[in-house]
Design a protein around this motif. Structure first.
Motif, PDB file in Angstrom:
ATOM      1  N   GLY A   1       0.819  -1.210   0.000  1.00  0.00           N
ATOM      2  CA  GLY A   1       0.000   0.000   0.000  1.00  0.00           C
ATOM      3  C   GLY A   1       0.854   1.262   0.000  1.00  0.00           C
ATOM      4  N   ILE A   2       1.874   1.268   0.827  1.00  0.00           N
ATOM      5  CA  ILE A   2       2.745   2.450   0.893  1.00  0.00           C
ATOM      6  C   ILE A   2       3.485   2.640  -0.432  1.00  0.00           C
ATOM      7  CG2 ILE A   2       4.753   3.479   2.013  1.00  0.00           C
ATOM      8  CD1 ILE A   2       3.917   1.909   4.571  1.00  0.00           C
ATOM      9  N   ALA A   3       3.999   1.520  -0.970  1.00  0.00           N
ATOM     10  CA  ALA A   3       4.816   1.599  -2.182  1.00  0.00           C
ATOM     11  C   ALA A   3       4.011   2.024  -3.404  1.00  0.00           C
ATOM     12  CB  ALA A   3       5.485   0.253  -2.439  1.00  0.00           C
ATOM     13  N   THR A   4       2.668   1.903  -3.330  1.00  0.00           N
ATOM     14  CA  THR A   4       1.831   2.352  -4.445  1.00  0.00           C
ATOM     15  C   THR A   4       1.135   3.665  -4.097  1.00  0.00           C
ATOM     16  OG1 THR A   4       0.086   0.900  -3.599  1.00  0.00           O
ATOM     17  CG2 THR A   4       1.418   0.036  -5.396  1.00  0.00           C
TER      18      THR A   4
ATOM     19  N   GLU B   1      -3.153   5.639   0.750  1.00  0.00           N
ATOM     20  CA  GLU B   1      -3.326   5.919   2.168  1.00  0.00           C
ATOM     21  C   GLU B   1      -3.656   4.590   2.847  1.00  0.00           C
ATOM     22  OE1 GLU B   1      -6.211   8.315   5.256  1.00  0.00           O
ATOM     23  OE2 GLU B   1      -6.373   8.762   3.093  1.00  0.00           O
ATOM     24  N   VAL B   2      -2.809   4.187   3.792  1.00  0.00           N
ATOM     25  CA  VAL B   2      -3.059   2.934   4.508  1.00  0.00           C
ATOM     26  C   VAL B   2      -3.878   3.274   5.741  1.00  0.00           C
ATOM     27  CG1 VAL B   2      -1.996   0.989   5.712  1.00  0.00           C
ATOM     28  CG2 VAL B   2      -0.908   1.932   3.660  1.00  0.00           C
TER      29      VAL B   2
ATOM     30  N   ALA C   1      -6.317  -0.124   2.184  1.00  0.00           N
ATOM     31  CA  ALA C   1      -5.647   1.047   1.605  1.00  0.00           C
ATOM     32  C   ALA C   1      -6.452   1.583   0.435  1.00  0.00           C
ATOM     33  CB  ALA C   1      -4.249   0.669   1.144  1.00  0.00           C
ATOM     34  N   THR C   2      -6.421   2.908   0.238  1.00  0.00           N
ATOM     35  CA  THR C   2      -7.147   3.533  -0.876  1.00  0.00           C
ATOM     36  C   THR C   2      -6.357   4.729  -1.419  1.00  0.00           C
ATOM     37  OG1 THR C   2      -8.316   4.946   0.699  1.00  0.00           O
ATOM     38  CG2 THR C   2      -9.464   2.952   0.003  1.00  0.00           C
TER      39      THR C   2
END
Ligand code: ADP
Ligand code: MG
Length: 486
Positions: free
Chosen positions: A67-70, A73-74, A104-105
């Motif tokens: 999620g962070i790498a893309t 917002e986690v 995540a979104t």
């Protein structure tokens, strides 16, 4: 897209990615591939009465990394839900997934691809959401026509589903998005993302609309295409099919399709059901997944260098073009190889040039990643040194490449063994040039009449006599000197 200029192509991708864990999402059964059927199951995987799920913390960590790498917002709080449907490979009668409150979104990826003019273009593709879910088992229909078998080794394997916005406008963009996504997931070690093992599976949603239309057209979804090449081919085939329908004034009907790669054809699996049919509801066996902000920040701080940053660094440190750096970084293995070769003394720009052209072409032909070949960075550095010092022509180096990729070995030794040393002896080249000129008076005459192409012919003759082992630029100089000088 050029093959259907009258329509705008709209593509959104859903990617299922197997997280790199030792055990399943809610049980202690091992995650394995290709083992004896039904050897990795627990009462939880088999849905025995009373068995309760326990969430795998490692899976959560890997999903957060993704999620962070893309750039998503986690969320500190997300909810597991039951997605109800009947299928023999789903013993519980529901799949545990996330629905209304996913992990995540709101992320995005910057995707590089070659546009129709062959120029490197960057496009931002939105990521709607990433949610965690468990995989289903496998139905095996091989063998007899009457029996099917169920293998539950895969039941409960941890997945994330990454849903993109409908932002892509051509098969090439879709392919580039998938490659970028896979490179990122591998870099952060969230997944091995091996497509052949089903660890990275793509559903392609495709619709068309007239240019200028603001509403999206009706889409179809092509399921589980298992290679980048096939995703692009399947989208292309679907665009063509929808365009023909629209040309004839027909309506597109929402449907789920499969892609038969052998025949390059799509087939209808089912007409589309609505999400409501699944009767999602929060799983009463699982409490909300709560991840402290501090933990999310800790995971963020621990991430390795991501492809975008690496691309900028490589371009900057080594004076590479943006296109070369992007091609290197598209595969972490290729970028690693490049950096090791440079550390072993290879000139950076030549290394990038060779890796993104000759070596990449050889790898593509063989459908291989660099680390699966016998070529090592040291040997590659020696090969480039032979070329730089004029002991080997670029052409001979190119010829040697497949052998180095397949069998490895020391380039210098191979060069002497094969007698591939470049003919750089000026005297010898002069003699060969004189011989060629003496036996080709017609070519000389037409050259002097202004047909400069005759020089290429004469060059070819000299190169032939050296079996391609002379530096073509030098041969050209020598011949031109003799033709223009006398
Ligand atoms: P579902 O979960 O029922 O498949 P979603 O609305 O979540 O439906 O969309 C799934 C995917 O389909 C997303 O990647 C989205 O971008 C894409 N998509 C939605 N509408 C269209 C459309 N009209 N054309 C192309 N892709 C679309
Ligand atoms: Mg879908």
């Amino acid at each position: 897209m050029s093959f259907r200029p009258d329509y705008e192509v709209v593509i959104g991708l859903e990617v299922h990615v197997q997280l790199r864990t030792r055990t399943k999402l809610f049980s202690t059964a091992a995650v394995s591939y290709g083992d004896e059927p039904n050897h990795h199951t627990t009462p939880v995987c088999l849905a025995l009465p009373g068995a309760l799920p326990v969430l795998n913390g490692q899976a959560v960590e890997l999903a957060v990394r993704a999620g962070i790498a893309t750039n998503c917002e986690v969320h500190p709080r997300s909810i597991f839900a039951r997605k109800n449907y009947f299928y023999p490979d789903l013993p519980k009668g529901y799949q545990i997934s996330q629905f209304e409150e996913p992990l995540a979104t709101g992320g995005w990826l910057d995707v590089e691809f070659e546009d129709e003019k062959g120029e490197l273009t960057t496009k931002r593709v939105g990521i709607t959401r990433i949610h965690m879910e468990e995989d289903a088992g496998k139905s095996l229909h091989d063998g007899s026509a009457v029996d099917s078998h169920i293998d539950l080794n895969r039941a409960g394997v941890p997945l994330i589903e990454i849903v993109s916005e409908p932002d892509m406008r051509s098969p090439a963009e879709a392919g580039a998005y998938l490659r970028k996504l896979r490179a990122i997931l591998r870099t952060v070690e969230a997944s091995d993302a091996d497509m052949e093992k089903g660890q990275f599976r793509c559903d392609a949603n495709v619709s068309l609309r007239r240019h200028g239309d603001t509403q999206l057209g009706t889409r179809t979804e092509t399921k589980n295409v298992n290679s980048f090449r096939f995703v692009e081919a399947a989208i292309e085939a679907e665009v063509e099919r929808q365009a023909r329908c629209l040309d004839e004034g027909e309506e597109i009907r929402q449907a789920t399709l499969g892609y038969d790669a052998d025949a390059d054809r799509l087939f209808v699996m089912r007409m589309k059901e609505n999400a409501d049919d699944y009767r999602y509801f929060p799983d009463p066996d699982l409490i909300p997944l709560v991840i402290e902000e501090a933990r999310i920040e800790q995971i963020r701080a621990g991430l390795p260098e991501l492809p975008d940053r690496r691309r900028a660094r490589l371009a900057d440190e080594h004076g590479l073009t943006a296109a070369e750096a992007a091609k290197l970084v598209a595969s972490a293995a290729l970028a690693d190889f490049f950096e090791s070769a440079v550390a072993a003394g290879a000139p950076a720009r030549a290394a990038a040039h060779w890796l993104t052209r000759e070596v990449a072409a050889c790898l593509n032909e063989r459908d291989l990643e660099i680390e699966a070949t016998a070529l090592v960075p040291d040997a590659f550095a020696s090969l480039l040194e032979l070329v730089e010092t004029g002991r080997l022509t670029a052409r001979s180096a190119r010829e040697l490449l497949p052998e180095l990729l397949e069998g490895g070995g020391d380039p210098a030794a191979l060069v002497s063994e094969r007698g591939l040393e470049a003919v750089s002896d000026e005297g010898a080249l002069e003699v060969l040039a004189d011989e060629v000129l003496a036996s080709n008076p017609k070519a000389i005459a037409s050259y002097r009449d202004g047909d400069k192409k005759s020089l290429n012919f004469l060059m070819g003759q000299v190169m032939k006599k050296t079996q391609g082992k002379a530096d073509p630029a030098r041969v050209r100089q020598i011949l031109a000197g003799k033709l223009d000088g006398s």
